[in-house]
Design a protein around this motif. Structure first.
Motif, mmCIF file in Angstrom:
data_model
loop_
_atom_site.group_PDB
_atom_site.id
_atom_site.type_symbol
_atom_site.label_atom_id
_atom_site.label_comp_id
_atom_site.label_asym_id
_atom_site.label_seq_id
_atom_site.Cartn_x
_atom_site.Cartn_y
_atom_site.Cartn_z
ATOM 1 N N TYR A 17 21.293 -54.475 20.010
ATOM 2 C CA TYR A 17 21.215 -53.789 18.720
ATOM 3 C C TYR A 17 19.837 -53.203 18.441
ATOM 4 C CZ TYR A 17 25.695 -55.949 17.862
ATOM 5 O OH TYR A 17 27.005 -56.326 17.958
ATOM 6 N N HIS A 18 18.933 -53.294 19.402
ATOM 7 C CA HIS A 18 17.572 -52.782 19.213
ATOM 8 C C HIS A 18 17.441 -51.425 19.883
ATOM 9 C CE1 HIS A 18 16.500 -56.667 17.626
ATOM 10 N NE2 HIS A 18 17.041 -57.227 18.692
ATOM 11 N N TYR A 25 25.115 -51.444 25.938
ATOM 12 C CA TYR A 25 26.081 -52.521 26.091
ATOM 13 C C TYR A 25 25.847 -53.146 27.462
ATOM 14 C CZ TYR A 25 30.358 -54.965 24.881
ATOM 15 O OH TYR A 25 31.259 -55.933 24.523
ATOM 16 N N ILE A 26 25.853 -54.477 27.528
ATOM 17 C CA ILE A 26 25.524 -55.201 28.751
ATOM 18 C C ILE A 26 26.711 -56.071 29.157
ATOM 19 C CG2 ILE A 26 23.955 -56.863 29.806
ATOM 20 C CD1 ILE A 26 21.950 -56.027 27.517
ATOM 21 N N MET A 27 27.086 -55.994 30.440
ATOM 22 C CA MET A 27 28.186 -56.806 30.967
ATOM 23 C C MET A 27 27.708 -57.516 32.235
ATOM 24 S SD MET A 27 31.256 -54.050 30.481
ATOM 25 C CE MET A 27 32.600 -55.194 30.741
ATOM 26 N N ASP A 28 27.971 -58.812 32.336
ATOM 27 C CA ASP A 28 27.580 -59.613 33.498
ATOM 28 C C ASP A 28 28.812 -60.049 34.275
ATOM 29 O OD1 ASP A 28 24.971 -59.424 32.657
ATOM 30 O OD2 ASP A 28 24.782 -61.514 32.048
ATOM 31 N N TYR A 29 28.759 -59.841 35.587
ATOM 32 C CA TYR A 29 29.831 -60.264 36.491
ATOM 33 C C TYR A 29 29.253 -61.239 37.508
ATOM 34 C CZ TYR A 29 32.638 -56.542 34.552
ATOM 35 O OH TYR A 29 33.336 -55.750 33.676
ATOM 36 N N GLY A 30 29.920 -62.360 37.683
ATOM 37 C CA GLY A 30 29.495 -63.353 38.656
ATOM 38 C C GLY A 30 30.268 -63.205 39.945
ATOM 39 N N CYS A 31 29.594 -63.482 41.062
ATOM 40 C CA CYS A 31 30.236 -63.457 42.370
ATOM 41 C C CYS A 31 29.367 -64.231 43.357
ATOM 42 C CB CYS A 31 30.461 -62.029 42.861
ATOM 43 S SG CYS A 31 28.949 -61.140 43.283
ATOM 44 N N THR A 32 29.871 -64.388 44.541
ATOM 45 C CA THR A 32 29.128 -64.968 45.654
ATOM 46 C C THR A 32 29.043 -63.900 46.733
ATOM 47 O OG1 THR A 32 29.958 -67.170 45.152
ATOM 48 C CG2 THR A 32 29.126 -66.819 47.373
#
Length: 185
Positions: free
Chosen positions: A142-143, A150-157
């Motif tokens: 919001y800054h 907009y931030i999206m995080d995806y986890g993986c190996t």
């Protein structure tokens, strides 16, 4: 840092997003998505900065998607292979829409539709050498002035085989020619 091939697989997947969510009607302010996909280097700061030579020389079209790699600890698997057991692939969505033309000034729903398109492209995506991408979190920054972040995080190996070594350090598989002498006695 994950390999160039891994990055390029993600970039290609994001570049193939051609439009927002099917249920979202594009306004005259929107264009096909995304306009720019690249590695994250805190490009938002250059958008916020006053006009300087640095940010005038480096410009990009919005909306833009940026790829960042986080949690880069590796573990050794053997034979030179390493694993990023808890790799986080962060996607930064930068979008500007000051007026949707529907009487809702400063309400940008297009960035949410783009978020949906990124989610559809990356959820369960499995680049070579990686496990499936699973979204772990998302947040709105919001800054910002007139740019939505907009931030999206995806986890993986990810298994990194770039320094893979052959088993037992055998580098050739050519047969050994026998040296046989036949004598008649």
């Amino acid at each position: 840092m994950p390999t160039v091939d891994f990055f390029n697989n993600i970039k290609s997947r994001l570049q193939n997003i051609t439009s927002f969510n099917q249920s979202y009607e594009l306004s005259s302010f929107d264009t096909n998505m995304p306009q720019f996909v690249q590695l994250w280097n805190n490009q938002l700061d250059s958008l916020k900065a006053k006009d300087t030579e640095a940010n005038i020389m480096y410009s990009f079209s919005l909306p833009a998607l940026f790829i960042e790699f986080m949690n880069l600890e590796t573990e050794q698997l053997g034979n030179g292979n390493q694993v990023y057991a808890n790799l986080v692939v962060r996607i930064h969505i930068l979008h500007r829409q000051e007026d949707a033309g529907d009487g809702t000034l400063e309400q940008n729903l297009a960035v949410l539709a783009l978020r949906d398109a990124v989610q559809m492209a990356l959820q369960n995506f499995r680049p070579a050498g990686s496990s499936e991408f699973i979204r772990q979190k998302q947040e709105m920054d919001y800054h910002h002035n007139n740019v939505y972040h907009y931030i999206m995080d995806y986890g993986c190996t990810l298994v990194d085989t770039i320094t893979s070594q052959p088993v037992g350090f055998i580098t050739t598989t050519e047969p050994i020619n026998p040296d046989i002498e036949i004598t008649n006695e």
